[in-house]
Design an enzyme around this catalytic site. Structure first.
Site, PDB file in Angstrom:
ATOM      1  N   LEU A  42      -7.145   1.626   9.394  1.00 56.36           N
ATOM      2  CA  LEU A  42      -5.958   0.261   8.821  1.00 56.36           C
ATOM      3  C   LEU A  42      -6.390  -0.114   7.607  1.00 56.36           C
ATOM      4  CD1 LEU A  42      -5.368  -2.326  11.912  1.00 56.36           C
ATOM      5  CD2 LEU A  42      -3.873  -0.808  10.687  1.00 56.36           C
ATOM      6  N   ASP A  43      -5.544  -0.142   6.684  1.00 57.99           N
ATOM      7  CA  ASP A  43      -5.857  -0.501   5.204  1.00 57.99           C
ATOM      8  C   ASP A  43      -6.408  -2.042   5.450  1.00 57.99           C
ATOM      9  OD1 ASP A  43      -4.550   1.651   4.266  1.00 57.99           O
ATOM     10  OD2 ASP A  43      -2.617   0.716   3.968  1.00 57.99           O
ATOM     11  N   PRO A  44      -7.207  -2.417   4.695  1.00 58.44           N
ATOM     12  CA  PRO A  44      -7.905  -3.683   4.570  1.00 58.44           C
ATOM     13  C   PRO A  44      -6.873  -4.668   4.755  1.00 58.44           C
ATOM     14  CG  PRO A  44      -9.002  -2.239   2.884  1.00 58.44           C
ATOM     15  CD  PRO A  44      -7.750  -1.468   3.632  1.00 58.44           C
ATOM     16  N   ARG A 177       3.326   1.798   4.496  1.00 60.35           N
ATOM     17  CA  ARG A 177       3.554   1.237   2.860  1.00 60.35           C
ATOM     18  C   ARG A 177       4.635   2.303   2.110  1.00 60.35           C
ATOM     19  NH1 ARG A 177      -1.500   2.570   0.341  1.00 60.35           N
ATOM     20  NH2 ARG A 177      -2.093   3.729   1.981  1.00 60.35           N
TER      21      ARG A 177
END
Length: 239
Positions: A42-44, A177
């Protein structure tokens, strides 16, 4: 000597600003046990469901990662960024037209079913063994192969221009995104993702999750109690 840790899955509600590796490191420390992996990054910036596989459950890693996902997100129209989210500088600004709810819905509806995404440069995908995000930091852009993805369903919860809140149910390897970016391109004004929360991964959701702040201070016994053990996982996967 510590007793062996039972095998299973620990569902963590990841905080923003942390990486998947951070959660693994915290859990290894709290359990004093090394054989722990995670099911997909998971992206930060993102929060929500992160599945940690512990002990023999690491053998289920690929199977668990292959399940579909559900995300809640927010995008901002009129601004594009290099990372396609709010974590990098704005590269282009365009005026947001007075879009109707129907026009916004039509853009989302274009990305339903099977289609292809071009992964962002700021991603963990490797080119000649080097993660793309490391190349992106050096200002290097390389060609990325389109990836087959699928959106099973979506919902738009709020349209207050320039922001749109939504939920998307998608396959593994899906970049929310890029989804936000592509919807912005479809609407002619660009967009980037400003918030993201994973609420489900396969059969695992937030109802069984331990919060990151609680994980940091949890005892070994408390973490083991929160784990979903192998026999229950087998039943879940068989349903």
């Amino acid at each position: 000597m510590l007793e062996e840790v039972p095998s299973g899955v620990l569902v963590v509600d990841k905080d923003s600003g942390m990486t998947s590796h951070d959660l693994v490191a915290i859990t290894r420390r709290q359990l004093n046990f090394k054989k722990i992996g995670h099911c997909g990054t998971l992206d930060p910036m993102a929060t929500g469901v992160m599945m940690l596989v512990i002990g023999k459950a690491t053998k289920l890693q690929d199977r668990l990662m292959s399940e579909d996902k559900v995300y809640n997100g927010s995008l901002k129209l009129g601004e594009t960024t290099g990372s396609q989210d709010k974590e990098s500088d704005i590269e282009e600004v365009k005026e947001v037209p007075p879009l109707s709810d129907e026009e916004v819905d039509a853009a989302f509806n274009h990305f339903v079913g099977d289609f292809e995404q071009i992964p962002p440069m700021v991603s963990a995908i490797k080119k000649n063994g080097v993660p793309l995000y490391k190349l992106a930091r050096k200002g290097i852009t390389v060609e990325r192969k389109p990836r087959a993805v699928k959106v099973m369903d979506y919902q738009i919860h709020r349209v207050e221009l320039p922001e749109v809140e939504f939920t998307v149910n998608c396959t593994k390897g899906f970049y929310v995104r890029t989804y936000a970016h592509d919807i912005g391109q479809r609407l002619g004004c660009g967009a980037h993702l400003i918030a993201l929360r994973r609420t489900r991964s396969g059969k695992f959701d937030l109802s069984r999750a331990i919060k990151t702040e609680d994980l940091k201070v949890a005892s070994r016994e408390q973490i083991i109690e929160k784990m979903i053990k192998l026999d229950e996982i087998a039943k879940m996967l068989a349903e």
